[in-house]
Design a protein around this motif. Structure first.
Motif, short mmCIF file in Angstrom:
data_model
loop_
_atom_site.label_atom_id
_atom_site.label_comp_id
_atom_site.label_asym_id
_atom_site.label_seq_id
_atom_site.Cartn_x
_atom_site.Cartn_y
_atom_site.Cartn_z
N TYR A 1 19.11 -25.70 -17.45
CA TYR A 1 20.24 -25.22 -17.41
C TYR A 1 21.24 -25.42 -16.18
CZ TYR A 1 19.18 -23.72 -22.01
OH TYR A 1 18.92 -23.66 -23.34
N VAL A 2 20.35 -25.29 -14.91
CA VAL A 2 20.90 -25.25 -13.73
C VAL A 2 20.94 -26.57 -12.74
CG1 VAL A 2 20.91 -23.97 -11.51
CG2 VAL A 2 20.42 -22.90 -13.68
N LYS A 3 19.79 -27.26 -12.98
CA LYS A 3 19.69 -28.20 -11.92
C LYS A 3 20.47 -29.58 -12.57
CE LYS A 3 15.43 -26.86 -9.53
NZ LYS A 3 14.02 -27.53 -9.32
N PRO A 4 20.19 -30.01 -13.86
CA PRO A 4 20.72 -31.13 -14.18
C PRO A 4 22.16 -31.61 -13.71
CG PRO A 4 19.79 -30.15 -16.00
CD PRO A 4 20.05 -28.89 -14.94
N ASP A 5 22.08 -32.86 -12.98
CA ASP A 5 23.51 -33.38 -12.59
C ASP A 5 24.07 -32.34 -11.33
OD1 ASP A 5 25.24 -35.35 -12.30
OD2 ASP A 5 26.85 -34.04 -13.98
N ARG A 6 23.18 -31.66 -10.88
CA ARG A 6 23.49 -30.62 -9.75
C ARG A 6 24.56 -29.78 -10.10
NH1 ARG A 6 24.61 -33.14 -4.13
NH2 ARG A 6 23.69 -31.15 -3.32
N THR B 1 26.12 -20.48 -12.66
CA THR B 1 26.16 -21.53 -13.77
C THR B 1 26.09 -21.01 -14.97
OG1 THR B 1 24.47 -23.25 -12.70
CG2 THR B 1 24.69 -23.57 -14.64
N THR B 2 25.32 -19.60 -15.03
CA THR B 2 25.36 -18.97 -16.17
C THR B 2 26.60 -18.20 -16.59
OG1 THR B 2 22.98 -18.06 -15.60
CG2 THR B 2 24.13 -16.98 -17.28
N ALA B 3 27.55 -17.91 -15.82
CA ALA B 3 28.75 -17.36 -15.83
C ALA B 3 29.59 -18.53 -16.69
CB ALA B 3 29.53 -17.04 -14.45
N TRP B 4 29.32 -19.91 -16.36
CA TRP B 4 30.14 -20.87 -16.94
C TRP B 4 29.87 -21.00 -18.20
CZ3 TRP B 4 34.58 -23.93 -15.79
CH2 TRP B 4 34.98 -23.79 -14.47
N LEU B 5 28.45 -21.11 -18.64
CA LEU B 5 27.77 -21.03 -20.02
C LEU B 5 28.24 -19.93 -20.81
CD1 LEU B 5 24.06 -21.94 -18.94
CD2 LEU B 5 25.83 -23.56 -19.87
N ILE B 6 28.40 -18.54 -20.31
CA ILE B 6 28.88 -17.62 -21.16
C ILE B 6 30.39 -17.76 -21.55
CG2 ILE B 6 29.70 -15.35 -20.63
CD1 ILE B 6 26.91 -14.92 -19.25
N ALA B 7 30.99 -18.41 -20.55
CA ALA B 7 32.39 -18.59 -20.65
C ALA B 7 32.63 -19.49 -21.94
CB ALA B 7 33.26 -19.10 -19.70
N VAL B 8 31.79 -20.85 -21.85
CA VAL B 8 31.90 -21.89 -22.78
C VAL B 8 31.65 -21.23 -24.16
CG1 VAL B 8 30.76 -23.96 -23.78
CG2 VAL B 8 31.50 -23.53 -21.46
N ALA B 9 30.41 -20.51 -24.21
CA ALA B 9 29.91 -19.76 -25.52
C ALA B 9 30.86 -18.55 -25.92
CB ALA B 9 28.62 -19.39 -25.54
N ARG B 10 31.77 -18.03 -25.34
CA ARG B 10 32.48 -16.98 -25.45
C ARG B 10 31.51 -15.60 -25.46
NH1 ARG B 10 35.61 -20.72 -24.57
NH2 ARG B 10 37.82 -20.97 -25.04
#
Length: 207
Positions: free
Chosen positions: A16-21, A70-79
């Motif tokens: 979840y964190v490293k791909p594509d930096r 990165t996790t904050a953005w994933l949380i945002a996308v998934a609401r």
């Protein structure tokens, strides 16, 4: 730190964190992407946000700034609004550099009065510290966005001519970025547009 020796933690980082930096490009280069490249990035982030579980999100929030950002953005996308209070705590504590702006984006994505109050608490604390250049610009942009969306005026005391924003931006030491609050609101709007692109359409999220 114990989590550095945890095989599951390393798996989550690799997935979840490293791909594509990703941890570096979220909130920056990704926003400037266009065409097929942007479509690929938004699709991949949407898939990751749908795939990761709440428990895994919690593991990453207990890690360093790269993982938390990165996790904050994933949380945002998934609401994932169940993480609202945790993100508010991390924002106010500011234990890591670089992650706070992502918390502001996520709270703005959630879009409620409760999220606005978390931003108000942060600004009321950190705008009184002109010696600290943390995430005040992102927070004021997010609060202005929420004011417009909710029909409120919570940011007004901060951005008034004699308000804390102006005292912070003018206070020593000199701030390198001396933009108006509306510039930061526009940046937050671009972040939220990116989040929306990632979120729709997408697969059902895990529970």
């Amino acid at each position: 730190m114990d989590y550095l020796q945890d095989p599951e933690w390393q798996r989550l980082i690799d997935r979840y964190v490293k791909p594509d930096r990703r941890y570096l490009r979220l909130g920056g280069n990704y926003l400037r992407g266009t065409g097929p490249e942007r479509a690929r990035v938004t699709r991949e982030l949407g898939e990751a946000a749908a795939e990761i579980t709440p428990r895994e999100l919690g593991v990453l929030l207990g890690s360093g700034w790269r993982e938390r950002k990165t996790t904050a953005w994933l949380i945002a996308v998934a609401r994932r609004t169940e993480f609202r209070e945790r993100l508010g705590e991390l924002l106010l504590a500011s234990p890591n550099p670089f992650a706070g702006s992502a918390y502001c984006v996520t709270l703005a994505t959630f879009g409620t009065a409760a999220d606005a109050e978390l931003l108000v608490s942060y600004l009321d604390h950190y705008l009184r510290r002109p010696d600290l250049y943390y995430d005040q610009p992102a927070a004021i942009g997010a609060l202005l966005h929420l004011d417009a969306a909710l029909g409120t005026d919570r940011a007004a005391p901060f951005v008034a001519p004699d308000g804390l924003w102006h005292r912070w931006i003018e206070g020593p030491p000199r701030k390198e970025h001396h933009h108006t609050p509306d510039v930061y609101r526009q940046y937050l709007a671009a972040c939220l547009a990116f989040v929306d692109e990632c979120a729709a359409p997408g697969p059902a999220r895990k529970v």
